[in-house]
Design an enzyme around this catalytic site. Structure first.
Site, mmCIF file in Angstrom:
data_model
loop_
_atom_site.group_PDB
_atom_site.id
_atom_site.type_symbol
_atom_site.label_atom_id
_atom_site.label_comp_id
_atom_site.label_asym_id
_atom_site.label_seq_id
_atom_site.Cartn_x
_atom_site.Cartn_y
_atom_site.Cartn_z
ATOM 1 N N ARG A 1 0.834 -1.219 0.000
ATOM 2 C CA ARG A 1 0.000 0.000 0.000
ATOM 3 C C ARG A 1 0.863 1.262 0.000
ATOM 4 N NH1 ARG A 1 -3.099 -3.546 -0.854
ATOM 5 N NH2 ARG A 1 -5.277 -3.695 -0.169
ATOM 6 N N SER B 1 -10.873 -0.707 2.931
ATOM 7 C CA SER B 1 -10.158 -0.825 4.209
ATOM 8 C C SER B 1 -9.767 0.560 4.687
ATOM 9 C CB SER B 1 -8.876 -1.641 4.032
ATOM 10 O OG SER B 1 -9.151 -2.909 3.522
ATOM 11 N N GLU C 1 -5.412 4.023 5.772
ATOM 12 C CA GLU C 1 -5.031 3.693 4.403
ATOM 13 C C GLU C 1 -5.437 4.793 3.420
ATOM 14 O OE1 GLU C 1 -6.794 1.615 1.405
ATOM 15 O OE2 GLU C 1 -5.672 -0.217 1.757
HETATM 16 N N1 EPU Z 1 -10.731 -10.283 10.135
HETATM 17 C C1 EPU Z 1 -11.400 -10.333 11.315
HETATM 18 N N2 EPU Z 1 -12.486 -9.524 11.498
HETATM 19 C C2 EPU Z 1 -12.913 -8.675 10.538
HETATM 20 C C3 EPU Z 1 -12.215 -8.611 9.324
HETATM 21 C C4 EPU Z 1 -11.120 -9.434 9.127
HETATM 22 O O1 EPU Z 1 -11.059 -11.088 12.217
HETATM 23 O O2 EPU Z 1 -13.920 -7.982 10.775
HETATM 24 C C5 EPU Z 1 -9.599 -11.201 9.911
HETATM 25 C C6 EPU Z 1 -10.004 -12.309 8.944
HETATM 26 O O3 EPU Z 1 -10.570 -13.365 9.599
HETATM 27 C C7 EPU Z 1 -8.701 -12.678 8.304
HETATM 28 C C8 EPU Z 1 -7.901 -11.404 8.341
HETATM 29 O O4 EPU Z 1 -8.558 -10.520 9.248
HETATM 30 O O5 EPU Z 1 -8.016 -13.630 9.064
HETATM 31 C C9 EPU Z 1 -7.769 -10.767 6.974
HETATM 32 O O6 EPU Z 1 -9.074 -10.395 6.503
HETATM 33 P P1 EPU Z 1 -9.411 -10.304 4.940
HETATM 34 O O7 EPU Z 1 -8.991 -11.548 4.246
HETATM 35 O O8 EPU Z 1 -10.823 -9.872 4.797
HETATM 36 O O9 EPU Z 1 -8.453 -9.199 4.367
HETATM 37 P P2 EPU Z 1 -7.991 -7.807 4.975
HETATM 38 O O10 EPU Z 1 -6.572 -7.969 5.455
HETATM 39 O O11 EPU Z 1 -8.961 -7.258 5.934
HETATM 40 C C10 EPU Z 1 -6.896 -7.010 2.745
HETATM 41 C C11 EPU Z 1 -6.885 -5.731 1.965
HETATM 42 C C12 EPU Z 1 -8.157 -5.617 1.129
HETATM 43 C C13 EPU Z 1 -8.220 -6.807 0.176
HETATM 44 C C14 EPU Z 1 -8.189 -8.106 1.009
HETATM 45 C C15 EPU Z 1 -8.097 -9.328 0.128
HETATM 46 C C16 EPU Z 1 -5.572 -4.149 3.264
HETATM 47 C C17 EPU Z 1 -5.591 -2.941 4.150
HETATM 48 N N3 EPU Z 1 -6.769 -4.590 2.870
HETATM 49 O O12 EPU Z 1 -7.982 -6.893 3.652
HETATM 50 O O13 EPU Z 1 -8.075 -4.429 0.366
HETATM 51 O O14 EPU Z 1 -9.388 -6.766 -0.622
HETATM 52 O O15 EPU Z 1 -7.017 -8.116 1.868
HETATM 53 O O16 EPU Z 1 -6.831 -9.462 -0.414
HETATM 54 O O17 EPU Z 1 -4.503 -4.649 2.926
HETATM 55 C C18 EPU Z 1 -8.600 -2.115 0.449
HETATM 56 O O18 EPU Z 1 -7.380 -1.915 0.423
HETATM 57 O O19 EPU Z 1 -9.432 -1.166 0.494
HETATM 58 C C19 EPU Z 1 -9.082 -3.479 0.463
HETATM 59 C C20 EPU Z 1 -10.378 -3.774 0.559
#
Ligand code: EPU
Length: 343
Positions: A167, A241, A337
């Protein structure tokens, strides 16, 4: 001499940001051509503008934005060069990112399918090195053309010069809004090599009964996951995010996991550990929390939402309270972000 583009004075920005915040812009200049840009620069009084694309990664905290806004609406996409399986394509900064991904798939090209349905424009994509489901644009981005508002020159930066990180890119380090992105080139492929490291993506394809997916299948699966987990900005204001996933030293992660064994951890760059900001926020008790019209999405704690009528200041206050609470409870400092515009 090229005429100046038509300025919109004191207009609402509600349709220009996916949070749906109704801040007012003192001056918004829609930029539909490179001539518009040159003319704007020639006439500018030296006040540094705010460069705005699809408005999907920005939080306007101020109710009124005094700095001029350059609203990039440059259009066009093309195949630039094709040699064997490798195809160089380019798109102008104002193209919708998702439309561009769909167009690349229609050309029989792969490389962007995991990045389907990310809101925003092509020109915004390199700034934060957009990424999802195991792919970032650094994997395919070959060059980025910028217009330098200081000297009026157009320059191509190679992918290495963009210094992409999680990012992050050189565009976040440069003085903000000194250079604006006008075009981006991607090296795509006619030979599809799926990136299916992300368990949720494999599970989605398996559920659909697809064993040997095409690039289009992967795109469809990514769209299905995103539609299920992330709120549609057309329905409920949000900027995806709101915080980056923190990247910490292994010792910090070990300490946290000792007290919270179910805390997810992922390999990060240079031997460090990526933690899940969504998990930290949920564990701190904020998931689904609502304060007036500002809130935390009930299906994904990393997404702050505008239930309708929230101000940017209310969303920013909520974000700061979440950040402070997570720091107090877990000793981890979250960073926003989206771009937060306070002046
Ligand atoms: N999680 C929770 N509770 C929540 C949300 C997530 O416990 O309410 C845990 C999930 O269980 C999982 C971990 O957090 O173990 C990661 O969650 P998720 O796979 O949904 O991905 P993320 O890290 O929250 C990132 C990117 C997203 C992208 C997804 C998929 C960032 C800041 N965000 O989200 O990007 O779509 O991975 O690759 O890196 C964005 O940048 O706007 C965005 C949506």
């Amino acid at each position: 001499m090229t005429p100046l583009p038509a300025v919109i004075r004191d207009g609402s920005l509600a349709r220009c940001n996916t949070f749906g915040l109704s801040a007012v812009a003192a001056e918004r200049w829609p930029v539909g051509s490179l001539d518009d840009l040159r003319a704007w620069r020639a006439a500018s009084t030296g006040r540094r503008p705010i460069v705005l694309g699809g408005g999907s990664n920005v939080l306007f905290v101020a109710e009124r934005i005094e700095r001029p806004i350059l609203h990039i609406q440059l259009r066009g996409r093309a195949v630039v060069d094709a040699a064997g399986d490798s195809v160089l394509v380019e798109a102008a900064a104002g193209e919708s990112w998702h439309e561009f991904v769909l167009w690349s798939l229609e050309q029989g090209l792969s490389g962007l399918e995991n990045l389907s349905l990310i809101p925003g424009t092509v020109g915004a994509a390199p700034v934060q090195n957009i990424g999802a489901y195991g792919v970032e644009i650094t994997h395919t981005c070959e060059a980025v053309e910028v217009f330098d508002l200081e000297d009026g020159a157009f320059r191509w930066l190679s992918s290495a010069e963009c210094a992409f990180g999680y990012r992050h890119s050189v565009f976040k380090r440069l003085p903000p809004d000194q250079q604006l992105i006008t075009r981006v080139r991607f090296r795509l492929s006619r030979r599809f090599e799926p990136v299916l490291g992300y368990g949720e993506l494999r599970a989605e394809l398996a559920r659909a009964g697809i064993e040997a997916p095409s690039a289009r299948d992967v795109s469809n699966a990514v769209c299905a996951i995103r539609r299920r987990k992330l709120p549609d900005p057309a329905v409920i204001g949000n900027a995806g995010s709101f915080f980056k996933n923190p990247i910490v030293e292994p010792a910090v992660a070990d300490r946290l996991i000792a007290t919270h064994p179910d805390c997810p951890r992922f390999p990060g760059p240079e031997g460090r550990v990526k933690l899940a900001a969504g998990w930290l926020i949920e564990r701190a008790g904020w998931k689904g929390h609502r304060r007036g019209a500002a809130g935390v999405h009930e299906a994904h704690a990393l997404v702050l939402v505008n239930h309708g009528g929230a101000s940017g200041a209310e969303i920013w206050q909520l974000a700061q309270d979440i950040r402070d609470d997570v720091a107090a409870k877990f000793g981890i400092r979250l960073e926003p972000e989206p771009r937060v515009i306070t002046d």
